[in-house]
Design a protein around this motif. Structure first.
Motif, short mmCIF file in Angstrom:
data_model
loop_
_atom_site.label_atom_id
_atom_site.label_comp_id
_atom_site.label_asym_id
_atom_site.label_seq_id
_atom_site.Cartn_x
_atom_site.Cartn_y
_atom_site.Cartn_z
N PHE A 239 8.82 1.60 8.09
CA PHE A 239 7.46 1.23 7.68
C PHE A 239 7.47 -0.20 7.20
O PHE A 239 8.41 -0.63 6.52
N GLU A 240 6.42 -0.94 7.53
CA GLU A 240 6.28 -2.30 7.03
C GLU A 240 4.80 -2.57 6.76
O GLU A 240 3.95 -2.22 7.57
N GLY A 241 4.52 -3.17 5.60
CA GLY A 241 3.14 -3.49 5.27
C GLY A 241 3.04 -4.57 4.22
O GLY A 241 3.96 -4.76 3.41
N LYS A 242 1.92 -5.27 4.26
CA LYS A 242 1.64 -6.25 3.21
C LYS A 242 1.10 -5.49 2.02
O LYS A 242 0.33 -4.54 2.17
N ALA A 243 1.52 -5.93 0.83
CA ALA A 243 1.15 -5.18 -0.38
C ALA A 243 1.04 -6.11 -1.57
O ALA A 243 1.36 -7.29 -1.50
N LYS A 244 0.58 -5.54 -2.67
CA LYS A 244 0.42 -6.26 -3.93
C LYS A 244 1.04 -5.43 -5.05
O LYS A 244 0.88 -4.21 -5.08
N ILE A 245 1.74 -6.10 -5.95
CA ILE A 245 2.29 -5.41 -7.12
C ILE A 245 1.11 -5.09 -8.04
O ILE A 245 0.46 -6.00 -8.56
N VAL A 246 0.83 -3.81 -8.24
CA VAL A 246 -0.31 -3.37 -9.05
C VAL A 246 0.08 -3.30 -10.52
O VAL A 246 -0.71 -3.64 -11.40
N TYR A 247 1.29 -2.84 -10.79
CA TYR A 247 1.80 -2.87 -12.16
C TYR A 247 3.32 -2.98 -12.09
O TYR A 247 3.96 -2.56 -11.13
N SER A 248 3.87 -3.60 -13.11
CA SER A 248 5.29 -3.90 -13.15
C SER A 248 5.88 -3.41 -14.47
O SER A 248 5.31 -3.65 -15.52
N GLY B 37 0.50 -1.49 -4.20
CA GLY B 37 -0.67 -1.07 -3.43
C GLY B 37 -0.62 -1.68 -2.05
O GLY B 37 -0.47 -2.89 -1.92
N PHE B 38 -0.73 -0.84 -1.01
CA PHE B 38 -0.72 -1.34 0.36
C PHE B 38 -2.04 -2.03 0.67
O PHE B 38 -3.11 -1.51 0.36
N LEU B 39 -1.97 -3.19 1.31
CA LEU B 39 -3.16 -3.95 1.67
C LEU B 39 -3.40 -3.98 3.17
O LEU B 39 -4.54 -3.89 3.62
N GLU B 40 -2.34 -4.13 3.94
CA GLU B 40 -2.46 -4.26 5.39
C GLU B 40 -1.26 -3.58 6.04
O GLU B 40 -0.12 -3.94 5.78
N ILE B 41 -1.55 -2.58 6.89
CA ILE B 41 -0.50 -1.83 7.55
C ILE B 41 -0.79 -1.80 9.04
O ILE B 41 -1.89 -1.42 9.46
N ALA B 42 0.18 -2.20 9.86
CA ALA B 42 0.02 -2.18 11.32
C ALA B 42 0.00 -0.73 11.79
O ALA B 42 0.63 0.15 11.18
N PRO B 43 -0.72 -0.43 12.91
CA PRO B 43 -0.84 0.95 13.40
C PRO B 43 0.48 1.71 13.54
O PRO B 43 0.53 2.88 13.14
N PRO B 44 1.56 1.12 14.07
CA PRO B 44 2.80 1.92 14.15
C PRO B 44 3.30 2.37 12.76
O PRO B 44 3.81 3.48 12.62
N SER B 45 3.14 1.52 11.76
CA SER B 45 3.57 1.89 10.41
C SER B 45 2.63 2.91 9.79
O SER B 45 3.07 3.76 9.00
N VAL B 46 1.35 2.87 10.14
CA VAL B 46 0.41 3.89 9.65
C VAL B 46 0.85 5.26 10.16
O VAL B 46 0.84 6.24 9.41
N GLU B 47 1.25 5.33 11.43
CA GLU B 47 1.71 6.60 12.00
C GLU B 47 2.95 7.12 11.27
O GLU B 47 3.06 8.31 10.98
N VAL B 48 3.89 6.23 10.97
CA VAL B 48 5.10 6.62 10.24
C VAL B 48 4.72 7.13 8.85
O VAL B 48 5.20 8.18 8.41
#
Length: 138
Positions: free
Chosen positions: A92-101, A110-121
């Motif tokens: 799985f690969e996706g662009k994300a943001k650290i919501v809390y640390s 928090g996932f922001l952008e996920i390509a379709p193959p990674s969405v399926e996974v």
């Protein structure tokens, strides 16, 4: 002990009862997450692209909209990262943001952008986690 249900408006509701306390000590809170969070163990790597900083990590919880990553030195809240997760032969690969640390513990991502193959996974992993939860519940 935690019991659950839904309120009239369809939001999830859980009641927590503290052991050894009288029933009136039950504490009710409303689940704020948009989707269920599942226990899920996998290897992960976080990449902060601007500074090309990489942190190896471990996923401990997973949902449709994000995950929790165990790590000693997490990126600060608000950091934009690329998240790479591998479990078995799936990736799985996706662009994300650290919501809390949480220093010395980990970070909520928090996932922001996920390509379709990674969405399926991700969907396959979540389906498997849901089946495992039901199997354990009996």
């Amino acid at each position: 002990m935690v019991t659950g249900g839904q309120t009239e408006n369809g939001t999830n509701r859980r009641t927590m009862v503290i052991r050894g306390s009288p029933p009136e000590a039950a504490i009710e809170y409303h689940e704020k997450r948009r989707s269920p969070r599942y226990s899920f163990i996998a290897s992960a790597e976080l990449i902060e692209e601007r500074a090309d900083v990489r942190i190896a990590s471990r996923v401990s919880e997973l949902s449709r909209f994000g995950c929790y990553l165990d790590m000693m030195n997490p990126f600060p809240t608000g950091t934009m990262v690329l998240v790479k997760i591998s479990a078995g032969d799936a990736f799985f690969e996706g662009k994300a943001k650290i919501v809390y640390s949480q220093p010395n513990m980990g970070a909520g991502v928090g996932f922001l952008e996920i390509a379709p193959p990674s969405v399926e996974v991700l969907e396959r992993w979540l389906d498997g986690a849901e089946q495992e939860r039901k199997r354990q519940a009996g």
